[in-house]
Write a protein that holds these residues in place. Structure first.
Motif, PDB file in Angstrom:
ATOM      1  N   ASN A  49       0.839  -1.204   0.000  1.00 31.15           N
ATOM      2  CA  ASN A  49       0.000   0.000   0.000  1.00 31.15           C
ATOM      3  C   ASN A  49       0.874   1.253   0.000  1.00 31.15           C
ATOM      4  O   ASN A  49       1.941   1.265   0.623  1.00 31.15           O
ATOM      5  CB  ASN A  49      -0.864   0.030   1.261  1.00 31.15           C
ATOM      6  N   GLY A  50       0.413   2.300  -0.646  1.00 30.44           N
ATOM      7  CA  GLY A  50       1.116   3.586  -0.602  1.00 30.44           C
ATOM      8  C   GLY A  50       2.533   3.465  -1.143  1.00 30.44           C
ATOM      9  O   GLY A  50       2.761   2.967  -2.252  1.00 30.44           O
ATOM     10  N   SER A 111       4.708  -4.333   3.769  1.00 30.66           N
ATOM     11  CA  SER A 111       3.891  -3.501   4.658  1.00 30.66           C
ATOM     12  C   SER A 111       4.753  -3.043   5.827  1.00 30.66           C
ATOM     13  O   SER A 111       5.228  -3.887   6.609  1.00 30.66           O
ATOM     14  CB  SER A 111       2.689  -4.294   5.182  1.00 30.66           C
ATOM     15  N   SER A 112       4.945  -1.744   5.955  1.00 29.59           N
ATOM     16  CA  SER A 112       5.799  -1.244   7.040  1.00 29.59           C
ATOM     17  C   SER A 112       5.247  -1.640   8.397  1.00 29.59           C
ATOM     18  O   SER A 112       5.968  -2.148   9.257  1.00 29.59           O
ATOM     19  CB  SER A 112       5.914   0.279   6.951  1.00 29.59           C
ATOM     20  N   SER A 113       3.945  -1.415   8.611  1.00 25.69           N
ATOM     21  CA  SER A 113       3.341  -1.756   9.905  1.00 25.69           C
ATOM     22  C   SER A 113       3.238  -3.259  10.091  1.00 25.69           C
ATOM     23  O   SER A 113       3.200  -3.759  11.210  1.00 25.69           O
ATOM     24  CB  SER A 113       1.935  -1.147   9.996  1.00 25.69           C
ATOM     25  N   SER A 116      -1.499  -4.127   7.831  1.00 26.48           N
ATOM     26  CA  SER A 116      -2.564  -3.729   6.899  1.00 26.48           C
ATOM     27  C   SER A 116      -3.405  -4.955   6.559  1.00 26.48           C
ATOM     28  O   SER A 116      -2.871  -5.963   6.053  1.00 26.48           O
ATOM     29  CB  SER A 116      -1.958  -3.134   5.624  1.00 26.48           C
ATOM     30  N   TYR A 160       8.648   5.302   9.147  1.00 23.18           N
ATOM     31  CA  TYR A 160       8.107   4.816   7.868  1.00 23.18           C
ATOM     32  C   TYR A 160       9.093   4.947   6.704  1.00 23.18           C
ATOM     33  O   TYR A 160       9.330   3.998   5.962  1.00 23.18           O
ATOM     34  CB  TYR A 160       6.797   5.534   7.523  1.00 23.18           C
ATOM     35  N   ASN A 161       9.656   6.151   6.518  1.00 25.22           N
ATOM     36  CA  ASN A 161      10.530   6.325   5.350  1.00 25.22           C
ATOM     37  C   ASN A 161      11.792   5.480   5.447  1.00 25.22           C
ATOM     38  O   ASN A 161      12.289   4.981   4.427  1.00 25.22           O
ATOM     39  CB  ASN A 161      10.873   7.812   5.141  1.00 25.22           C
TER      40      ASN A 161
HETATM   41  O1  LIG Z   1       4.695   6.698   2.266  1.00 28.31           O
HETATM   42  C1  LIG Z   1       4.023   6.523   3.257  1.00 28.31           C
HETATM   43  C2  LIG Z   1       4.651   6.697   4.589  1.00 28.31           C
HETATM   44  O2  LIG Z   1       6.027   7.023   4.437  1.00 28.31           O
HETATM   45  C3  LIG Z   1       2.579   6.162   3.154  1.00 28.31           C
HETATM   46  O3  LIG Z   1       2.138   6.368   1.825  1.00 28.31           O
HETATM   47  C4  LIG Z   1       2.341   4.682   3.522  1.00 28.31           C
HETATM   48  O4  LIG Z   1       2.980   3.882   2.578  1.00 28.31           O
HETATM   49  C5  LIG Z   1       0.848   4.393   3.568  1.00 28.31           C
HETATM   50  O5  LIG Z   1       0.281   5.153   4.610  1.00 28.31           O
HETATM   51  C6  LIG Z   1       0.494   2.911   3.752  1.00 28.31           C
HETATM   52  O6  LIG Z   1      -0.876   2.755   3.631  1.00 28.31           O
HETATM   53  C7  LIG Z   1       0.973   2.316   5.066  1.00 28.31           C
HETATM   54  O7  LIG Z   1       0.641   0.952   5.091  1.00 28.31           O
HETATM   55  P1  LIG Z   1       1.646  -0.161   5.601  1.00 28.31           P
HETATM   56  O8  LIG Z   1       2.944  -0.008   4.848  1.00 28.31           O
HETATM   57  O9  LIG Z   1       1.860   0.059   7.073  1.00 28.31           O
HETATM   58  O10 LIG Z   1       0.990  -1.470   5.308  1.00 28.31           O
END
Ligand SMILES: O=C(CO)[C@@H](O)[C@H](O)[C@H](O)[C@H](O)COP(=O)(O)O
Length: 187
Positions: A49-50, A111-113, A116, A160-161
């Motif tokens: 995602n994202g 998925s970072s978290s 999802s 996240y990044n």
């Molecule tokens: O780029 C970022 C954060 O750095 C965001 O777009 C992020 O990818 C989105 O919020 C995602 O939906 C986060 O979901 P996940 O990676 O935790 O599964």
């Protein structure tokens, strides 16, 4: 305050998580899966995602073009909206995998978290279908996604990044392992 100490502390986060024997083991295992996928005429399905969707695109395109291993993503707007509308957002990736897979294919879920629901459900259907599953997660592997899967890339960070960029480095390194070099012509 954004001063030199902030900058050093920020980049130190990368130095702390980027290397390590577990990373080597995960990369080597994924490389071996990729060779099997290629030799058996199968494919990878890569999703996130994202920012992780962007990583999925980069990895799938390079895996196919540079690594010689067919790989696809699903985040075409038509496919996302159709499957989300018909089955719910938490199930669209699962539905795509169910519809596109062939026996022997492999899946990479990013998925970072690690929590999802669409990624967690995608891992569940993949395992049910007998597909090889690689996950790439962060957040100290606290989410359920990294508890599933055959190979788990874990970034020991909550930024996240940092997590996303490290995922990108590790996964594209596997592409370069397939090429056999870090430097090569792209033509
Ligand atoms: O780029 C970022 C954060 O750095 C965001 O777009 C992020 O990818 C989105 O919020 C995602 O939906 C986060 O979901 P996940 O990676 O935790 O599964």
């Amino acid at each position: 305050m954004i001063d030199e100490a902030w900058y050093s502390d920020y980049l130190e986060r990368y130095r702390r998580v980027l290397f390590g024997k577990e990373v080597y083991t995960c990369c080597r295992k994924l490389y071996e899966v990729a060779v099997r996928v290629r030799d058996n005429g199968n494919k990878f399905m890569v999703a996130g995602n994202g920012a992780s969707a962007s990583i999925a695109s980069h990895v799938a395109a390079d895996m196919t073009k540079q690594g010689g291993v067919p790989a696809i993503t699903f985040h075409d707007p038509n496919l996302i909206t159709m499957l989300s509308n018909d089955y719910g957002f938490e199930h669209w990736v699962e539905q795509a995998i169910e519809k596109y897979h062939r026996p022997g294919d492999a899946v990479i879920l990013i998925s970072s978290s690690g929590s999802s629901p669409n990624m967690v459900n995608a891992a569940a259907i993949s395992e049910k279908l007998g597909l090889h599953v690689t996950t790439a997660v962060g957040f100290d592997n606290e989410g359920p996604l990294g508890q599933t899967g055959d190979i788990n890339f874990v970034v020991d960070s909550k930024a996240y990044n940092v997590i996303e960029n490290v995922h990108s480095i590790w996964l594209t390194m596997v592409v370069d392992m397939l090429v056999g070099n870090a430097e090569y012509s792209v033509k």
